[in-house]
Design a protein around this motif. Structure first.
Motif, PDB file in Angstrom:
ATOM      1  N   ARG A 139      48.219 -32.937  31.552  1.00 12.00           N
ATOM      2  CA  ARG A 139      48.552 -33.712  30.351  1.00 12.00           C
ATOM      3  C   ARG A 139      48.326 -35.208  30.601  1.00 12.00           C
ATOM      4  O   ARG A 139      47.757 -35.914  29.769  1.00 12.00           O
ATOM      5  N   LYS A 140      48.743 -35.679  31.772  1.00 16.19           N
ATOM      6  CA  LYS A 140      48.550 -37.090  32.130  1.00 16.19           C
ATOM      7  C   LYS A 140      47.054 -37.410  32.281  1.00 16.19           C
ATOM      8  O   LYS A 140      46.576 -38.428  31.786  1.00 16.19           O
ATOM      9  N   THR A 171      48.568 -34.333  42.300  1.00 13.47           N
ATOM     10  CA  THR A 171      47.565 -34.843  41.373  1.00 13.47           C
ATOM     11  C   THR A 171      46.202 -34.877  42.048  1.00 13.47           C
ATOM     12  O   THR A 171      45.190 -34.500  41.451  1.00 13.47           O
ATOM     13  N   THR A 217      39.082 -33.174  29.763  1.00 14.40           N
ATOM     14  CA  THR A 217      38.994 -32.887  28.336  1.00 14.40           C
ATOM     15  C   THR A 217      39.542 -31.490  28.058  1.00 14.40           C
ATOM     16  O   THR A 217      39.513 -30.616  28.925  1.00 14.40           O
ATOM     17  N   TYR A 259      40.348 -26.484  30.158  1.00 14.39           N
ATOM     18  CA  TYR A 259      40.220 -27.866  30.594  1.00 14.39           C
ATOM     19  C   TYR A 259      38.992 -28.015  31.477  1.00 14.39           C
ATOM     20  O   TYR A 259      38.652 -27.124  32.246  1.00 14.39           O
ATOM     21  N   ARG A 263      51.999 -30.742  33.688  1.00 14.11           N
ATOM     22  CA  ARG A 263      52.367 -32.166  33.609  1.00 14.11           C
ATOM     23  C   ARG A 263      51.197 -33.053  34.060  1.00 14.11           C
ATOM     24  O   ARG A 263      50.850 -34.033  33.397  1.00 14.11           O
ATOM     25  N   VAL A 281      44.544 -35.924  30.893  1.00 10.04           N
ATOM     26  CA  VAL A 281      43.909 -35.899  29.563  1.00 10.04           C
ATOM     27  C   VAL A 281      44.128 -37.246  28.872  1.00 10.04           C
ATOM     28  O   VAL A 281      43.189 -37.825  28.312  1.00 10.04           O
ATOM     29  N   LYS A 282      45.347 -37.754  28.933  1.00 12.23           N
ATOM     30  CA  LYS A 282      45.647 -39.052  28.312  1.00 12.23           C
ATOM     31  C   LYS A 282      44.835 -40.178  28.941  1.00 12.23           C
ATOM     32  O   LYS A 282      44.468 -41.145  28.273  1.00 12.23           O
ATOM     33  N   LEU A 283      44.550 -40.048  30.241  1.00 11.19           N
ATOM     34  CA  LEU A 283      43.782 -41.069  30.959  1.00 11.19           C
ATOM     35  C   LEU A 283      42.266 -40.843  30.873  1.00 11.19           C
ATOM     36  O   LEU A 283      41.491 -41.562  31.496  1.00 11.19           O
ATOM     37  N   ASP A 284      41.853 -39.821  30.123  1.00 12.58           N
ATOM     38  CA  ASP A 284      40.435 -39.492  29.900  1.00 12.58           C
ATOM     39  C   ASP A 284      39.687 -39.025  31.154  1.00 12.58           C
ATOM     40  O   ASP A 284      38.484 -39.254  31.282  1.00 12.58           O
ATOM     41  N   TYR A 285      40.381 -38.360  32.062  1.00 15.49           N
ATOM     42  CA  TYR A 285      39.717 -37.757  33.211  1.00 15.49           C
ATOM     43  C   TYR A 285      39.389 -36.291  32.941  1.00 15.49           C
ATOM     44  O   TYR A 285      38.478 -35.736  33.544  1.00 15.49           O
TER      45      TYR A 285
END
Length: 90
Positions: free
Chosen positions: A56-57, A20, A65, A75, A53, A59-63
């Motif tokens: 996707r995480k 990550t 777009t 992205y 993976r 994006v959900k955490l708004d780091y």
């Protein structure tokens, strides 16, 4: 400034797994650039399935777009307080 970046990355490495962190570093070093999953994988040296993976995480955490260009998803680093604070670590 490089010392802050190294220190910031050391702090992050304690909190985030190495894959990550490598994906995040790819975006931080290339602010404003649009990436396809394969490009992220290539630049970060992280397998494409893991990149999928991780992205996707993030994006959900708004780091990160997502931008759709036709059927293609690209992205980029989000422009918000979270990513600006990460940028200050540089």
């Amino acid at each position: 400034m490089a010392d802050w970046f190294v220190l910031g990355m050391l702090v992050l490495s304690d909190l985030v797994d190495s894959k990550t962190l490598r994906v995040l570093e790819t975006f931080l070093k290339n602010r404003g650039k649009l990436f396809h999953l394969q490009q992220i994988s290539s630049e970060s040296k992280v397998p494409t399935a893991s990149v999928f993976r991780i992205v996707r995480k993030l994006v959900k955490l708004d780091y990160i777009t997502i931008t759709r260009i036709g059927k293609l998803k690209v992205y980029s680093l989000a422009d918000n307080i979270k990513t600006k604070s990460l940028g200050e670590l540089r």
